[in-house]
Scaffold this motif. Structure first.
Motif, PDB file in Angstrom:
ATOM      1  N   ARG A  73       0.928  -1.357   0.090  1.00  0.00           N
ATOM      2  CA  ARG A  73      -0.017  -0.043   0.086  1.00  0.00           C
ATOM      3  C   ARG A  73       0.839   1.350   0.056  1.00  0.00           C
ATOM      4  NH1 ARG A  73      -5.382  -0.559   1.127  1.00  0.00           N
ATOM      5  NH2 ARG A  73      -5.790  -2.845   1.780  1.00  0.00           N
ATOM      6  N   PRO A  74       0.372   2.513  -0.281  1.00  0.00           N
ATOM      7  CA  PRO A  74       1.159   3.572  -0.607  1.00  0.00           C
ATOM      8  C   PRO A  74       1.458   4.100   0.960  1.00  0.00           C
ATOM      9  CG  PRO A  74      -1.127   3.951  -1.079  1.00  0.00           C
ATOM     10  CD  PRO A  74      -1.045   2.711  -1.200  1.00  0.00           C
ATOM     11  N   VAL A  75       2.549   4.823   1.019  1.00  0.00           N
ATOM     12  CA  VAL A  75       3.354   5.252   2.496  1.00  0.00           C
ATOM     13  C   VAL A  75       2.331   6.354   2.801  1.00  0.00           C
ATOM     14  CG1 VAL A  75       5.447   4.241   1.768  1.00  0.00           C
ATOM     15  CG2 VAL A  75       5.184   6.585   1.269  1.00  0.00           C
ATOM     16  N   PHE A  76       1.481   6.907   1.656  1.00  0.00           N
ATOM     17  CA  PHE A  76       0.857   8.373   2.201  1.00  0.00           C
ATOM     18  C   PHE A  76      -0.510   7.842   2.182  1.00  0.00           C
ATOM     19  CE2 PHE A  76       2.074   7.985  -2.404  1.00  0.00           C
ATOM     20  CZ  PHE A  76       1.018   7.774  -2.818  1.00  0.00           C
ATOM     21  N   SER A  77      -1.180   8.987   2.746  1.00  0.00           N
ATOM     22  CA  SER A  77      -2.713   8.839   2.769  1.00  0.00           C
ATOM     23  C   SER A  77      -3.301   9.625   1.463  1.00  0.00           C
ATOM     24  CB  SER A  77      -3.393   9.744   3.783  1.00  0.00           C
ATOM     25  OG  SER A  77      -4.803  10.160   3.724  1.00  0.00           O
ATOM     26  N   ARG A  78      -4.079   8.952   0.609  1.00  0.00           N
ATOM     27  CA  ARG A  78      -4.500   9.408  -0.494  1.00  0.00           C
ATOM     28  C   ARG A  78      -5.536  10.383  -0.360  1.00  0.00           C
ATOM     29  NH1 ARG A  78      -7.134   4.419  -3.512  1.00  0.00           N
ATOM     30  NH2 ARG A  78      -7.298   3.772  -1.096  1.00  0.00           N
ATOM     31  N   ARG A  79      -6.238  10.542   0.944  1.00  0.00           N
ATOM     32  CA  ARG A  79      -7.079  11.752   1.398  1.00  0.00           C
ATOM     33  C   ARG A  79      -6.117  12.931   1.631  1.00  0.00           C
ATOM     34  NH1 ARG A  79      -7.915  13.733   6.325  1.00  0.00           N
ATOM     35  NH2 ARG A  79      -6.790  12.013   7.164  1.00  0.00           N
ATOM     36  N   GLN A  80      -5.306  12.841   1.923  1.00  0.00           N
ATOM     37  CA  GLN A  80      -4.389  13.713   2.395  1.00  0.00           C
ATOM     38  C   GLN A  80      -3.586  14.434   1.127  1.00  0.00           C
ATOM     39  OE1 GLN A  80      -1.500  12.634   5.440  1.00  0.00           O
ATOM     40  NE2 GLN A  80      -2.738  12.321   7.085  1.00  0.00           N
ATOM     41  N   MET A  81      -3.439  13.581   0.429  1.00  0.00           N
ATOM     42  CA  MET A  81      -2.859  14.012  -0.819  1.00  0.00           C
ATOM     43  C   MET A  81      -3.867  14.824  -1.851  1.00  0.00           C
ATOM     44  SD  MET A  81       0.304  13.002  -0.993  1.00  0.00           S
ATOM     45  CE  MET A  81       0.410  13.094   0.761  1.00  0.00           C
ATOM     46  N   LEU A  82      -5.199  14.432  -1.675  1.00  0.00           N
ATOM     47  CA  LEU A  82      -6.100  15.431  -2.178  1.00  0.00           C
ATOM     48  C   LEU A  82      -6.171  16.861  -1.305  1.00  0.00           C
ATOM     49  CD1 LEU A  82      -9.050  12.936  -3.197  1.00  0.00           C
ATOM     50  CD2 LEU A  82      -7.606  14.114  -4.742  1.00  0.00           C
ATOM     51  N   HIS A  83      -5.975  16.718  -0.240  1.00  0.00           N
ATOM     52  CA  HIS A  83      -6.032  17.934   0.751  1.00  0.00           C
ATOM     53  C   HIS A  83      -4.919  18.763   0.210  1.00  0.00           C
ATOM     54  CE1 HIS A  83      -8.785  16.412   3.938  1.00  0.00           C
ATOM     55  NE2 HIS A  83      -9.616  16.455   2.861  1.00  0.00           N
ATOM     56  N   THR A  84      -3.815  18.105   0.064  1.00  0.00           N
ATOM     57  CA  THR A  84      -2.597  19.035  -0.632  1.00  0.00           C
ATOM     58  C   THR A  84      -2.772  19.505  -1.700  1.00  0.00           C
ATOM     59  OG1 THR A  84      -1.026  17.435   0.915  1.00  0.00           O
ATOM     60  CG2 THR A  84      -0.198  18.583  -1.010  1.00  0.00           C
ATOM     61  N   ARG A  85      -3.324  18.748  -2.680  1.00  0.00           N
ATOM     62  CA  ARG A  85      -3.282  19.321  -4.055  1.00  0.00           C
ATOM     63  C   ARG A  85      -4.494  20.400  -4.109  1.00  0.00           C
ATOM     64  NH1 ARG A  85      -5.937  17.915  -9.048  1.00  0.00           N
ATOM     65  NH2 ARG A  85      -4.302  18.109 -10.689  1.00  0.00           N
ATOM     66  N   ALA A  86      -5.449  20.252  -3.415  1.00  0.00           N
ATOM     67  CA  ALA A  86      -6.356  21.192  -3.310  1.00  0.00           C
ATOM     68  C   ALA A  86      -6.006  22.622  -2.963  1.00  0.00           C
ATOM     69  CB  ALA A  86      -7.644  21.030  -2.137  1.00  0.00           C
ATOM     70  N   GLY A  87      -4.896  22.852  -2.287  1.00  0.00           N
ATOM     71  CA  GLY A  87      -4.123  23.917  -1.944  1.00  0.00           C
ATOM     72  C   GLY A  87      -3.638  24.898  -3.182  1.00  0.00           C
ATOM     73  N   TRP A  88      -3.473  24.167  -4.112  1.00  0.00           N
ATOM     74  CA  TRP A  88      -2.994  24.822  -5.512  1.00  0.00           C
ATOM     75  C   TRP A  88      -3.891  24.770  -6.713  1.00  0.00           C
ATOM     76  CZ3 TRP A  88      -0.011  20.246  -4.704  1.00  0.00           C
ATOM     77  CH2 TRP A  88       0.045  19.304  -5.768  1.00  0.00           C
ATOM     78  N   VAL A  89      -4.579  23.477  -6.704  1.00  0.00           N
ATOM     79  CA  VAL A  89      -5.183  23.589  -7.855  1.00  0.00           C
ATOM     80  C   VAL A  89      -6.164  24.417  -8.590  1.00  0.00           C
ATOM     81  CG1 VAL A  89      -7.122  21.819  -7.174  1.00  0.00           C
ATOM     82  CG2 VAL A  89      -6.179  21.526  -9.342  1.00  0.00           C
ATOM     83  N   TYR A  90      -6.806  24.937  -7.714  1.00  0.00           N
ATOM     84  CA  TYR A  90      -8.010  26.060  -7.927  1.00  0.00           C
ATOM     85  C   TYR A  90      -7.554  27.384  -8.250  1.00  0.00           C
ATOM     86  CZ  TYR A  90     -10.752  22.357  -5.855  1.00  0.00           C
ATOM     87  OH  TYR A  90     -11.318  21.029  -5.528  1.00  0.00           O
ATOM     88  N   ASP A  91      -6.068  27.791  -8.142  1.00  0.00           N
ATOM     89  CA  ASP A  91      -5.675  29.055  -8.194  1.00  0.00           C
ATOM     90  C   ASP A  91      -4.485  28.887  -9.127  1.00  0.00           C
ATOM     91  OD1 ASP A  91      -7.175  30.078  -5.893  1.00  0.00           O
ATOM     92  OD2 ASP A  91      -5.923  29.266  -4.516  1.00  0.00           O
ATOM     93  N   ALA A  92      -4.346  30.212  -9.786  1.00  0.00           N
ATOM     94  CA  ALA A  92      -3.296  30.348 -10.820  1.00  0.00           C
ATOM     95  C   ALA A  92      -2.076  31.067  -9.785  1.00  0.00           C
ATOM     96  CB  ALA A  92      -3.585  31.330 -11.933  1.00  0.00           C
ATOM     97  N   HIS A  93      -1.025  30.869 -10.451  1.00  0.00           N
ATOM     98  CA  HIS A  93       0.406  31.370  -9.514  1.00  0.00           C
ATOM     99  C   HIS A  93       1.303  32.080 -10.271  1.00  0.00           C
ATOM    100  CE1 HIS A  93      -0.940  28.239  -6.491  1.00  0.00           C
ATOM    101  NE2 HIS A  93      -1.276  27.649  -7.472  1.00  0.00           N
ATOM    102  N   TRP A  94       0.665  32.882 -11.287  1.00  0.00           N
ATOM    103  CA  TRP A  94       1.555  33.758 -12.108  1.00  0.00           C
ATOM    104  C   TRP A  94       2.108  35.083 -11.192  1.00  0.00           C
ATOM    105  CZ3 TRP A  94       2.892  32.448 -16.666  1.00  0.00           C
ATOM    106  CH2 TRP A  94       1.996  31.239 -17.473  1.00  0.00           C
TER     107      TRP A  94
END
Length: 318
Positions: A197-218
């Motif tokens: 199994r993965p060493v990480f939590s997939r739920r936590q990975m989604l939370h992490t990704r939510a920290g940047w996916v909705y915003d632009a960073h220009w």
């Protein structure tokens, strides 16, 4: 020699930093080699940088960091897994390890952390390598796709060979077979009572990704004042037009691409990766800690460039 160094991140989170080779020794403290901090992408770990760290260590002190929620670092159930937390962790690692001013080499999520840190603490970051990370917002559809992809994983895997085969060949999000992709995911699995199994939590990975996916960073990218190499694999997630627009936005940007490489550039084509990154580092050394006034970059910057030139591809460890 592989050496682990514990670092205390923001909120007291314990982070594992790794040296995969001995740095060169100088006769005096003033001769200490320049520092490099290696930041992996989402779901990655510092060990993915081991081959890079070894050739870097010929002339640098190269340290890979397992970021919070990843590798051997702490994985607090409630986080935080915000952009601020990841940037503050990198800041703490540089200061506690005595690496600054440092060159940050980041892949995908790690690249975003690198440029956000460079904008926040220009005194700590002397140069930056941004590998296959988009500055544009990816949006809610991309996040839903990732959630669906996580649900499709056939966990647990019976063997590591099954891990390599599924992620390298059978994953429906894979456009063509990719042994390097299979190897990448094999490194982030651990054997449990019922299988791998993965060493990480997939739920936590989604939370992490939510920290940047909705915003632009220009805007943050434009605040990066240090020399910056924007590098992409030809078949990666970052399209050429967007990459060149990122270079245009950067005050001291440069551009490079690695042929026949996908998103996992350093895994797909390690020789091409080194050939693209090493000249940039050599020029920093020749320039005396990178304090050059001129701007280096591609020749084809005239005119506007579309920032949304490419749709998302298969989820691939941003």
């Amino acid at each position: 020699m592989v050496r682990r160094i514990d670092v205390t991140g923001t909120d007291g989170v314990r982070l594992a930093a790794w040296e995969f080779a001995d740095p060169p020794k100088g006769p005096t403290e003033a001769d200490r080699p320049p520092g490099v901090l290696l930041l992996h992408g989402l779901m990655g770990r510092a060990s993915h940088w081991a081959p890079t760290a070894r050739w870097l260590s010929e002339r640098h002190r190269a340290v890979g960091l397992d970021q919070r929620g990843h590798g051997r670092s702490d994985k607090p159930a409630d986080g935080p897994y915000t952009r601020d937390a990841y940037v503050a962790d990198a800041e703490a690692a540089i200061e506690q390890l005595g690496l600054g001013p440092v060159t940050v080499i980041g892949h995908a999520m790690g690249a975003l952390t690198g440029w956000q840190l460079a904008a926040k603490r220009p005194d700590l970051v002397r140069a930056l390598v941004v590998c296959d990370m988009r500055a544009s917002a990816l949006g809610a559809a991309s996040q839903r796709e990732w959630s669906d992809w996580f649900d499709a994983w056939p966990l647990p895997f019976a063997t590591l060979a099954d891990v390599r085969k599924w992620f390298g060949e059978d994953d429906p999000w894979v456009e063509r077979p990719s042994p390097s992709r299979g190897a990448f995911y094999a490194e982030v699995m651990a054997e449990r009572e019922d299988g791998w199994r993965p060493v990480f939590s997939r739920r936590q990975m989604l939370h992490t990704r939510a920290g940047w996916v909705y915003d632009a960073h220009w805007e943050e990218l434009a605040q990066v004042r240090c020399p910056t190499l924007v590098l992409r694999g030809i078949d990666g997630e970052l399209g050429r037009a967007e990459a060149q627009e990122m270079v245009r936005v950067l005050p001291r940007g440069r551009y490079a691409e690695v042929p026949d490489a996908g998103h996992l550039v350093h895994y797909d084509r390690p020789e091409g990766w080194r050939a693209a990154v090493e000249p940039f580092l050599d020029q920093l050394a020749e320039a005396g800690h990178g304090d050059r006034g001129e701007r280096d970059g591609p020749d084809d910057r005239d005119g506007p460039v579309d920032r949304g030139d490419r749709d998302d591809r298969e989820p691939a460890a941003p």
